[in-house]
Each structure stands twice: as C-alpha cells, then as structure tokens.
Write a protein that holds these residues in place. Structure first.
Motif, PDB file in Angstrom:
ATOM      1  N   ALA A 155     -14.047  -7.797 -40.046  1.00 42.87           N
ATOM      2  CA  ALA A 155     -14.165  -9.085 -39.344  1.00 42.87           C
ATOM      3  C   ALA A 155     -12.805  -9.759 -39.396  1.00 42.87           C
ATOM      4  N   THR A 156     -12.378 -10.325 -38.279  1.00 46.67           N
ATOM      5  CA  THR A 156     -11.120 -11.064 -38.288  1.00 46.67           C
ATOM      6  C   THR A 156     -11.392 -12.458 -38.860  1.00 46.67           C
ATOM      7  N   GLY A 157     -10.323 -13.124 -39.299  1.00 47.51           N
ATOM      8  CA  GLY A 157     -10.491 -14.414 -39.979  1.00 47.51           C
ATOM      9  C   GLY A 157     -10.897 -15.529 -39.022  1.00 47.51           C
ATOM     10  N   ASP A 158     -11.597 -16.528 -39.574  1.00 45.88           N
ATOM     11  CA  ASP A 158     -11.933 -17.723 -38.791  1.00 45.88           C
ATOM     12  C   ASP A 158     -10.665 -18.551 -38.596  1.00 45.88           C
ATOM     13  N   LEU A 159     -10.631 -19.310 -37.526  1.00 39.35           N
ATOM     14  CA  LEU A 159      -9.524 -20.244 -37.275  1.00 39.35           C
ATOM     15  C   LEU A 159     -10.078 -21.656 -37.326  1.00 39.35           C
ATOM     16  N   GLY A 160      -9.244 -22.621 -37.747  1.00 46.32           N
ATOM     17  CA  GLY A 160      -9.643 -24.022 -37.635  1.00 46.32           C
ATOM     18  C   GLY A 160     -10.528 -24.514 -38.767  1.00 46.32           C
ATOM     19  N   ILE A 161     -10.251 -24.028 -40.000  1.00 44.23           N
ATOM     20  CA  ILE A 161     -10.914 -24.619 -41.176  1.00 44.23           C
ATOM     21  C   ILE A 161      -9.844 -25.401 -41.944  1.00 44.23           C
ATOM     22  N   GLY A 162     -10.146 -26.627 -42.301  1.00 40.98           N
ATOM     23  CA  GLY A 162      -9.154 -27.498 -42.942  1.00 40.98           C
ATOM     24  C   GLY A 162      -8.942 -27.159 -44.406  1.00 40.98           C
ATOM     25  N   LYS A 163      -7.919 -27.771 -44.985  1.00 42.67           N
ATOM     26  CA  LYS A 163      -7.595 -27.617 -46.406  1.00 42.67           C
ATOM     27  C   LYS A 163      -8.800 -27.894 -47.298  1.00 42.67           C
ATOM     28  N   ASP A 164      -9.610 -28.894 -46.856  1.00 41.46           N
ATOM     29  CA  ASP A 164     -10.773 -29.315 -47.634  1.00 41.46           C
ATOM     30  C   ASP A 164     -11.983 -28.410 -47.415  1.00 41.46           C
ATOM     31  N   GLY A 165     -11.795 -27.349 -46.601  1.00 46.62           N
ATOM     32  CA  GLY A 165     -12.910 -26.433 -46.353  1.00 46.62           C
ATOM     33  C   GLY A 165     -13.801 -26.870 -45.203  1.00 46.62           C
ATOM     34  N   GLU A 166     -13.505 -28.026 -44.605  1.00 46.06           N
ATOM     35  CA  GLU A 166     -14.337 -28.525 -43.486  1.00 46.06           C
ATOM     36  C   GLU A 166     -13.870 -27.944 -42.158  1.00 46.06           C
ATOM     37  N   ILE A 167     -14.830 -27.823 -41.247  1.00 44.05           N
ATOM     38  CA  ILE A 167     -14.527 -27.296 -39.915  1.00 44.05           C
ATOM     39  C   ILE A 167     -13.764 -28.344 -39.088  1.00 44.05           C
ATOM     40  N   LYS A 168     -12.682 -27.896 -38.409  1.00 45.69           N
ATOM     41  CA  LYS A 168     -11.910 -28.816 -37.558  1.00 45.69           C
ATOM     42  C   LYS A 168     -12.332 -28.618 -36.094  1.00 45.69           C
ATOM     43  N   ASP A 169     -11.835 -29.498 -35.192  1.00 41.66           N
ATOM     44  CA  ASP A 169     -12.181 -29.375 -33.765  1.00 41.66           C
ATOM     45  C   ASP A 169     -11.748 -28.023 -33.201  1.00 41.66           C
ATOM     46  N   SER A 170     -10.656 -27.492 -33.785  1.00 40.09           N
ATOM     47  CA  SER A 170     -10.102 -26.230 -33.261  1.00 40.09           C
ATOM     48  C   SER A 170     -10.845 -24.997 -33.783  1.00 40.09           C
ATOM     49  N   PHE A 171     -11.977 -25.186 -34.474  1.00 38.66           N
ATOM     50  CA  PHE A 171     -12.656 -24.051 -35.133  1.00 38.66           C
ATOM     51  C   PHE A 171     -13.031 -22.930 -34.148  1.00 38.66           C
ATOM     52  N   THR A 172     -12.645 -21.717 -34.514  1.00 42.41           N
ATOM     53  CA  THR A 172     -13.080 -20.532 -33.753  1.00 42.41           C
ATOM     54  C   THR A 172     -13.525 -19.489 -34.764  1.00 42.41           C
ATOM     55  N   ARG A 173     -14.730 -19.010 -34.582  1.00 47.83           N
ATOM     56  CA  ARG A 173     -15.276 -18.012 -35.523  1.00 47.83           C
ATOM     57  C   ARG A 173     -14.551 -16.683 -35.325  1.00 47.83           C
ATOM     58  N   GLY A 174     -14.309 -15.939 -36.424  1.00 46.58           N
ATOM     59  CA  GLY A 174     -13.719 -14.603 -36.327  1.00 46.58           C
ATOM     60  C   GLY A 174     -14.643 -13.645 -35.577  1.00 46.58           C
ATOM     61  N   MET A 175     -14.094 -12.496 -35.211  1.00 44.57           N
ATOM     62  CA  MET A 175     -14.864 -11.481 -34.468  1.00 44.57           C
ATOM     63  C   MET A 175     -15.216 -10.327 -35.409  1.00 44.57           C
ATOM     64  N   GLU A 176     -16.341  -9.696 -35.143  1.00 40.25           N
ATOM     65  CA  GLU A 176     -16.634  -8.439 -35.847  1.00 40.25           C
ATOM     66  C   GLU A 176     -16.160  -7.293 -34.976  1.00 40.25           C
ATOM     67  N   LEU A 177     -15.269  -6.481 -35.503  1.00 40.98           N
ATOM     68  CA  LEU A 177     -14.802  -5.297 -34.782  1.00 40.98           C
ATOM     69  C   LEU A 177     -15.458  -4.104 -35.462  1.00 40.98           C
ATOM     70  N   ARG A 178     -16.471  -3.557 -34.795  1.00 42.96           N
ATOM     71  CA  ARG A 178     -17.251  -2.477 -35.404  1.00 42.96           C
ATOM     72  C   ARG A 178     -16.754  -1.133 -34.889  1.00 42.96           C
ATOM     73  N   ALA A 179     -16.770  -0.130 -35.761  1.00 35.79           N
ATOM     74  CA  ALA A 179     -16.207   1.164 -35.369  1.00 35.79           C
ATOM     75  C   ALA A 179     -16.921   2.307 -36.074  1.00 35.79           C
ATOM     76  N   LYS A 180     -16.788   3.491 -35.450  1.00 35.56           N
ATOM     77  CA  LYS A 180     -17.334   4.690 -36.115  1.00 35.56           C
ATOM     78  C   LYS A 180     -16.516   4.974 -37.377  1.00 35.56           C
ATOM     79  N   TYR A 181     -15.186   4.742 -37.267  1.00 37.22           N
ATOM     80  CA  TYR A 181     -14.311   4.896 -38.431  1.00 37.22           C
ATOM     81  C   TYR A 181     -13.295   3.754 -38.454  1.00 37.22           C
ATOM     82  N   THR A 182     -12.960   3.282 -39.646  1.00 35.57           N
ATOM     83  CA  THR A 182     -11.977   2.201 -39.799  1.00 35.57           C
ATOM     84  C   THR A 182     -10.831   2.712 -40.669  1.00 35.57           C
ATOM     85  N   VAL A 183      -9.618   2.534 -40.150  1.00 37.04           N
ATOM     86  CA  VAL A 183      -8.441   3.047 -40.855  1.00 37.04           C
ATOM     87  C   VAL A 183      -7.660   1.859 -41.420  1.00 37.04           C
ATOM     88  N   PHE A 184      -7.383   1.906 -42.701  1.00 38.42           N
ATOM     89  CA  PHE A 184      -6.677   0.800 -43.348  1.00 38.42           C
ATOM     90  C   PHE A 184      -5.203   1.178 -43.515  1.00 38.42           C
TER      91      PHE A 184
END
Ligand SMILES: Cc1cc2nc3c(=O)[nH]c(=O)nc-3n(C[C@H](O)[C@H](O)[C@H](O)COP(=O)(O)OP(=O)(O)OC[C@H]3O[C@@H](n4cnc5c(N)ncnc54)[C@H](O)[C@@H]3O)c2cc1C
Ligand code: SF4
Length: 554
Positions: A155-184
C-alpha cells in the motif's frame, strides 16, 4: 481514527524502488514477457532523486540489460576509468601504493565513472519505453499480506495527515497495489525489507548485516585540476586504525569530481562524527589541491551494506523476493554494488517470468534463492568474503593487509585459509560509553573547503512537507535523554549527516533540562539512525511521497 477504504489496482508484478535493481527487474521482465503488467513505485520525487553512489560502475550488468547503451546518444556514462590510484594517508603525508600488489579483482580497468542517479534516470526511460509503469513520489508504506501469510502487494502512503495525526483538507488515501509477486528493491536498510526479514525470519541462517555510512560531495573543479577518468581511493587518516573506512575521489564528465568518505558503522568512539571526519579528510596536503578554485555543487549521504556473502539473507518468501542492496549484494573492498543490483534484478526477473508463465501466484520462488550463489554475483562476493571481518578484527593496517592476502589466495587458489569468517557484533552494539572514550575535537569549517551540516543539506535540495507526522519514530521517546545521553552523549547528534537530531538544554549555561529534538525535514534518507542507534529505538518509516533529497548528478 477510522480511515476510508483504500482503492486497489492489480498487476502481475509490483516492484518497490526505482534504483538499478528495481528497474533491471522491471525491464528484464518486459523483455522476457512483453504482456506482463509491471509497476514500479518510487519514494523520490522522480527516478534518481534519492540515488546516491560513488560511482565507479562495472558495466557487466548494463551490457546485459541494455546492450546498446554504449552507443546510445543518451548514454549516461561517458567517462571511462583512465587511472586507478590507491593511497594510505598519515596526518601530514601519505604513501601511494603501487598497482602490482593489488589483487586483479580490485582493478577498475574497463569500468566507467559517472552518476548512478543518471544511470537510473536512463533505465527509467528505457523501462517506460517498453511499457513499465513507474510512479515516482509514491512510497510503499505497508506490505499487504493475505490470510495464508503470503505477500500480495503493497500500500502506498496516505497524504495529508497533520503533525498531530489529524486529517487535513488535502487528505488522500494511499492505494493498494496488488500483485502476483512483489519485488523489494528498496536498497540498503529498506524499511519494508526490514519488516519482511523479521516476519519471514529470512536472516535465520545468515550472519547479521553490516553497514557503513557514505557521505558525498560533488565539486566542479578548475580545468587544470581535472584528470578525466582518474579514480583515487585512500585509507588511514583521519580515521584511527581501529575505525574502518576510507575515501574516494572520481573525476568525470564536465570537470566534475565526486569526493566521498565511508565510515564503517561498527566504530566504537561515540564522539566520532562521520561528517566531520570527511570534512577533515579534504584538508589533507595530498588531497586539498584538487578543490582549489573549485565549487561545491552537491551533497548527500547514504548507508551502504557491508556484510557481503555471509550476511545475505534468504531472498524469497511466499509472494515475493529481495533484489540489489536490499539483498546485501555489495562488494565492500571494490565499493561496488550497482552491477550486482542490475544482475540480481535480471536474475529475479527470469525466475519470476518462469513462475508467471506457469500460471503461479503468491508462492515462493526457491529457484531464485538457490541460483544466486553460483552466478557472477556469488563469485563476486565469495572471493572477498573475509575482507570486512579481518578489517573489523585487526584494524586498518593489519586487517586490510590480511584481507589483501586473502583476496590473492582466493584469486590464485580458489580457497581461503580462513574459511568463511563471521562478523563481530552488530553495528548498533559497538559503541563504548563516553566515560571510556576519547573526545575528538573537530576544526571549525572554513566555508571554502570545509562546511557545516546545514549548508551541506541545503545542497541536497531536501524537502519534506512540514505538517506531517515525523517519519523518524521513537519506540520509546524517553530513551534518547534517559539512556543515550548519559551513556553515549546521544550519538545521533554526531552520526546523522543532516543535523536532524539535537539535544537542546532548557538552561543552556548549566546544561540542565535536556530535550531531544528531531528536525525530520532535514533527513536525507541515509538510514544511519535506524542502524546505529545503540538502543535500536529509532525507526525510519516512509514520509509523505516525494519528500527527501532531490539529488542532481549524484
Ligand atoms: C556512498 C556509496 C558509494 C557507493 N559507490 C559505489 C560505486 O562507486 N560503484 C558501485 O557500483 N556501487 C557503489 N555503491 C553501491 C550502489 O550505490 C548500490 O549497490 C546500488 O545503488 C544498489 O541499487 P539498488 O537498486 O539495490 O538500491 P538503491 O540504489 O538504493 O535504490 C533503491 C530505490 O528504492 C527507493 N525506495 C526505497 N524504499 C522505498 C519504498 N518503501 N517505497 C518506494 N521507494 C523506495 C529509493 O528511493 C531508491 O530510489 C555505493 C553506495 C554508497 C552508499
Ligand atoms: S535522520 Fe537518520 S536517515 Fe535521516 S539523515 Fe539523519 S541519520 Fe540519515
């Protein structure tokens, strides 16, 4: 806090990290099977933005992956090595070592000098030309695992969470990138790789990993100081005999000199500052001349894996595998890993392609894990396997001498009298308490040849959104002041090359009421704190996408 569900996308293969290893995996997969869907996620703002390397590059990997690169008008490497020098420095002088006692495997003949960042930019373009999707600015923040325990993507990271842990107006949820195989392919000390090694107990049968920190500057020098293709390494001063490390100085492209210094992270003295050792090194009478009249144009730092053959963990687990520095494929005495990064990406791709063609998914690829030791990667690491343990055990003068003999033995006879030596303690466990260590007084920077950390970080073009949770997480926030300060003088202040960590006193004069301050926005993502903190209390996690350095020509 309840977060909305993440959207998900499906691919055949997801690759984490657009370094040489990740891009080689993606390119080779598409070369073998043009119809597979491959996506590469990269935390840097663009491909190459977070790549920091010497770099003298052994072209064996590039020649196989992109055979036309040498004649390509856009070729990223145009300076061939013309001279290879090695020096042992004393405080006021030094010894130039002749070439003949050097084992042949150390030779740089036929290698190229350049920017590995630019090589990855080139590979990124090649990958996109054949249909690989690359998403820069998208850190993989979480490994996705199914009910059976197999890795099924990231999963990619969320965007738009403030220092205090609260959601900001710019909040965008991360995406799940699902695969048969994942290479690190996260490179040295990848934060997801670290979790996978733990989750699947991948290091069960290997020695622990060892590391160094490499600090680099890029200089534009006067034409009369420039010797295109000159490669110069040194050992000795300013490091004491007990601390491992050394310098590089590479001349390339248009009057550029890459200069850098590696300090092995098993150093013992908590007063040691790798950044200041590097600054001192540049003032040596046999070194300083090259910078006269020149201009410093780049700065950065990155940890490097040093454990070699005996520290390579198991590379596979259900649903994925490790490649490149994430697997530990750096040859320490050659200070080279980019060729093995490319070769390992290609090797993994060949095994992934076979599995995909057989209709498999989310299972393990044991054949990749079994194969690497008998390839060029295995041969490259095997012959130098005792250099690092001998260096750590006997210090620079005797240890490197014995390491050289060992490499000769391996080269001529194919074996070593030492067998395969084990590494000493893990790097976080080697510091002596300040009560037993000798303070080191570093000279003040002159702003011409030597610099401070903040003006250096400025040249790395580092940028992080300030209103976000710190990506340097303390497991226990009281440890730096309660344990590390009295015992080790809080060494993070010194080993961090970007002035991220400070101890600030409420009463500065009496040095009372100390607080630990983390200036996370300065972080150049070198990962040294995650490695060297004696309490293993600092966890480096991915910040918001695109944050971090924006290296140019590094
Ligand atoms: C100081 C120094 C000097 C070196 N000198 C040389 C040299 O002269 N010659 C040589 O051949 N080798 C050299 N090396 C080694 C070489 O740089 C590495 O072997 C090589 O870069 C490894 O490639 P990689 O793709 O495995 O990892 P990297 O090059 O580290 O690339 C990893 C990529 O993954 C990205 N990433 C990491 N985590 C995530 C995540 N969670 N989500 C998304 N993206 C992520 C990173 O931003 C990066 O772009 C040097 C290394 C150092 C540190
Ligand atoms: S905070 Fe850690 S990862 Fe960031 S620059 Fe400092 S030592 Fe490196």
């Amino acid at each position: 806090m309840e977060l909305p569900e993440r959207e998900s996308m499906d691919f055949d293969v997801v690759v984490v990290g657009a370094g040489p290893a990740g891009l080689a995996t993606a390119i080779r997969l598409k070369q073998l099977q043009p119809d597979v869907s491959v996506v590469v996620v990269e935390k840097g703002s663009e491909v190459g933005a977070h790549i920091l390397s010497g770099a003298v590059i052994d072209p064996i990997g590039l020649d196989r992956l992109v055979p036309e690169w040498r004649t390509d008008a856009e070729s990223p490497l145009t300076t061939q090595v013309t001279a290879d020098e090695f020096m042992y420095l004393t405080p006021a002088s030094g010894l130039r070592m002749p070439q003949w006692p050097m084992p042949k495997l150390m030779s740089n003949h036929g290698n190229f000098v350049g920017s590995l960042g630019n090589v990855t930019r080139y590979l990124g373009r090649k990958a996109e030309e054949i249909g690989v999707e690359i998403y820069p600015g998208f850190p993989a923040a979480e490994v996705l695992v199914d009910d059976t325990g197999a890795v099924v993507g990231v999963a990619t990271g969320d965007l738009g969470i403030g220092k205090d842990g609260e959601i900001k107006d710019s909040f965008t949820r991360g995406m799940e990138l699902r695969a048969k195989y994942t290479v690190f392919a996260e490179g040295c000390r990848g934060n997801l790789t670290k979790q996978l090694i733990h989750r699947f107990d991948l290091a069960r049968d290997s020695d622990h990993q060892k590391y160094g920190i490499g600090i680099k500057e890029l200089w534009q020098v006067k034409p009369e100081k420039f010797r295109p293709g000159l490669v110069r390494h040194s050992m000795g001063w300013p490091l004491p005999n007990k601390a491992g490390g050394g310098s590089w100085l590479y001349h390339f492209d248009d009057h550029l000199v890459s200069v850098g210094f590696v300090v092995h992270l098993n150093y013992e003295n908590p007063y040691l500052s790798p950044f200041d050792e590097f600054q001192r090194f540049k003032t040596h009478p046999m070194i300083r001349d090259v910078f006269e009249g020149g201009k410093r144009i780049g700065y950065g730092a990155r940890a490097i894996v040093e454990g070699g053959w005996q520290s390579v963990p198991k590379l596979t687990f259900p649903g994925g595998c490790l490649v490149g520095d994430a697997a530990g494929f750096v040859n320490v005495p050659r200070i080279k890993g980019s060729h093995n990064a490319v070769l390992s990406g290609m090797l993994a791709a060949e095994h992934l392609s076979q599995a995909l063609q057989a209709g498999r998914a989310h299972d393990e690829l044991p054949s990749y894990n079994e194969a690497w030791r008998s390839t060029e990667i295995g041969q490259d690491l095997f012959r130098v396997r005792n250099v690092k343990p001998l260096w750590s055990r006997f210090g620079t003068i005797l240890g490197v001498g014995l390491g050289g003999l060992d490499m000769w033995m391996n080269q001529l006879l194919g074996f070593s009298f030492f067998g395969t030596l084990k590494h000493g303690k893990p790097d976080h466990a080697t510091l002596k308490p300040i009560a037993e260590a000798e303070p080191i007084a570093y000279p003040r920077p002159d702003g011409v040849l030597t610099f401070d950390k903040l003006s250096s970080v400025f040249l790395s073009n580092t940028n992080h959104e300030e209103d976000q949770p710190s990506h340097l997480v303390l497991k226990d926030p009281s440890v730096p002041i309660r344990e590390n300060l009295p015992r080790y003088g809080e060494p993070a202040r010194l080993y961090c090359p970007a002035a991220v960590y400070e101890v600030v006193y409420g009463d500065a004069e009496r040095r009372t009421d100390p607080h630990f301050v983390i200036n996370a926005q300065n972080c150049v993502h070198c990962k040294t704190c995650d490695i060297k903190d004696p309490a293993q209390n600092i966890m480096w996690v991915t910040p918001e996408g695109g944050g971090g350095p924006n290296y140019i020509n590094m």
